[in-house]
Design a protein around this motif. Structure first.
Motif, PDB file in Angstrom:
ATOM      1  N   UNK A   1      43.970  39.796  43.597  1.00 43.47           N
ATOM      2  CA  UNK A   1      43.050  40.209  44.600  1.00 43.47           C
ATOM      3  C   UNK A   1      42.392  41.336  43.388  1.00 43.47           C
ATOM      4  N   UNK A   2      43.474  41.695  42.271  1.00 46.65           N
ATOM      5  CA  UNK A   2      42.610  41.982  41.504  1.00 46.65           C
ATOM      6  C   UNK A   2      40.944  42.718  41.655  1.00 46.65           C
ATOM      7  N   UNK A   3      40.717  44.102  41.143  1.00 46.60           N
ATOM      8  CA  UNK A   3      39.936  44.137  40.932  1.00 46.60           C
ATOM      9  C   UNK A   3      38.517  43.315  42.136  1.00 46.60           C
TER      10      UNK A   3
ATOM     11  N   UNK B   1      32.311  34.930  48.729  1.00 45.72           N
ATOM     12  CA  UNK B   1      32.645  33.355  49.484  1.00 45.72           C
ATOM     13  C   UNK B   1      33.904  33.473  48.433  1.00 45.72           C
ATOM     14  N   UNK B   2      34.600  33.947  47.895  1.00 46.55           N
ATOM     15  CA  UNK B   2      35.773  33.085  46.931  1.00 46.55           C
ATOM     16  C   UNK B   2      36.356  34.076  45.739  1.00 46.55           C
ATOM     17  N   UNK B   3      37.084  34.257  46.045  1.00 44.37           N
ATOM     18  CA  UNK B   3      38.031  35.021  44.743  1.00 44.37           C
ATOM     19  C   UNK B   3      39.054  34.658  43.900  1.00 44.37           C
TER      20      UNK B   3
ATOM     21  N   UNK C   1      49.202  36.562  53.577  1.00 41.30           N
ATOM     22  CA  UNK C   1      47.751  37.567  52.381  1.00 41.30           C
ATOM     23  C   UNK C   1      46.317  36.143  53.309  1.00 41.30           C
ATOM     24  N   UNK C   2      45.857  37.559  52.770  1.00 42.74           N
ATOM     25  CA  UNK C   2      43.868  36.472  52.916  1.00 42.74           C
ATOM     26  C   UNK C   2      43.397  38.268  52.043  1.00 42.74           C
ATOM     27  N   UNK C   3      42.299  37.955  51.769  1.00 47.17           N
ATOM     28  CA  UNK C   3      41.033  38.748  51.524  1.00 47.17           C
ATOM     29  C   UNK C   3      40.461  39.614  52.438  1.00 47.17           C
TER      30      UNK C   3
ATOM     31  N   UNK D   1      40.986  44.124  49.852  1.00 42.92           N
ATOM     32  CA  UNK D   1      42.899  44.655  50.581  1.00 42.92           C
ATOM     33  C   UNK D   1      43.341  43.084  50.279  1.00 42.92           C
ATOM     34  N   UNK D   2      44.795  43.215  50.181  1.00 38.06           N
ATOM     35  CA  UNK D   2      45.437  41.605  50.052  1.00 38.06           C
ATOM     36  C   UNK D   2      45.641  41.596  51.899  1.00 38.06           C
ATOM     37  N   UNK D   3      45.200  41.690  52.848  1.00 36.41           N
ATOM     38  CA  UNK D   3      45.123  41.711  54.285  1.00 36.41           C
ATOM     39  C   UNK D   3      46.521  40.891  55.111  1.00 36.41           C
ATOM     40  N   UNK D   4      47.524  41.853  55.026  1.00 34.24           N
ATOM     41  CA  UNK D   4      49.041  40.538  56.412  1.00 34.24           C
ATOM     42  C   UNK D   4      48.164  40.200  57.576  1.00 34.24           C
TER      43      UNK D   4
END
Length: 278
Positions: free
Chosen positions: A108-110, A188-190, A140-142, A114-117
């Motif tokens: 998830x960096x940059x 749409x993606x990371x 976790x989700x973005x 967030x790293x959403x619980x």
């Protein structure tokens, strides 16, 4: 004799294959999926995009193609809330089947998200093991920062306050679609396309007074909350701005929620929209 031996060997192989197809965690009788299995997820590696995982402190349907949960289900009682500090030990779930992508803390960096619980750290403070389980990356989700830190944090705090005042709470949270607006704009993606950015994030909450035989105590008057939020950094801070019915979420996702309840009760609850109040 040889036929019997061959049959025995074949059966043994099938048992071993079945065991290998299952996640190492097994379901526990703690009510985390008491309301039903919304997508009929299975402990079977041949179902990689609807793969049922029991993490003991919550249960989820994992989507390997999207590298995130489809939905996560858990129960909150007074025993789940203690004094354990937030551990922040985000890490891959190394129990995923061999060859599956395991997101890690750097994914998830940059990214601007967030790293959403799904199952929040705050709902599992009874022990270090319980809190640590929520930091597995397949929980976790973005999530757009303002969505995560305001809307979802406020609803999570509301649920915990209900527990602290003599209730128990059942929660199912999930997402659908692709494409969200984070701190760095629309994606749409990371993680080089490995992790889907959801378009919508939803949650269903069922609240009942403390007691036993929970499903038998749920009826048409039971309090339910359903919200569906865009994964957008411009969302309102007030989760009540995103209230909807459970039926709305079912229509958007194709899932069947509250299937453990009698049909008449389920129909009544899935068509209610929370109006506020205690």
């Amino acid at each position: 004799m040889y036929k019997k031996l061959s049959l025995f060997v074949a059966c043994t192989i099938l048992v071993v294959i079945s065991a290998c197809n299952q996640h190492t965690h097994q379901q526990t009788d703690d009510g985390n999926m008491a309301l039903g299995n919304p997508s009929n997820a299975q402990y079977n590696r041949l179902s990689p995009d609807n793969y049922l995982i029991d993490h003991k402190y919550y249960i989820e349907s994992y989507n390997n193609s999207k590298a995130e949960p489809n939905w996560v289900s858990w129960h909150i009682a007074a025993k789940d809330l203690g004094s354990t500090d937030r551990l922040n030990d985000f890490r891959p779930d190394t129990n995923l089947p061999p060859g599956w992508y395991e997101a890690d803390n750097t994914a998830y960096r940059r990214s601007g998200f967030d790293k959403g619980h799904n199952c929040p750290s705050g709902d599992r403070t009874s022990s270090p093991d319980a809190n640590s389980a929520t930091f597995l990356m397949d929980n976790i989700i973005p999530q757009a920062p303002k969505n995560n830190e305001h809307v979802w944090e406020h609803l999570g705090s509301y649920c915990r306050n209900k527990v602290k005042t003599g209730n128990e709470v059942y929660v199912i949270m999930g997402n659908y679609g692709s494409g969200g607006n984070g701190r760095n704009g629309y994606k749409t993606t990371i993680a080089d396309g490995r992790i889907n950015v959801p378009a919508h994030i939803w949650k269903v909450v069922v609240i009942i007074p403390d007691g036993d035989d929970d499903l038998q105590r749920m009826d048409e008057s039971t309090q339910v909350i359903a919200i569906d939020t865009p994964n957008d950094n411009d969302v309102s801070n007030n989760w009540m701005d995103y209230l909807c019915s459970i039926k709305t979420i079912e229509n958007a996702t194709g899932y069947q929620l509250l299937t453990s309840l009698p049909p008449a009760v389920r129909t009544s609850l899935e068509n209610k929209t929370f109006k506020g109040g205690n």
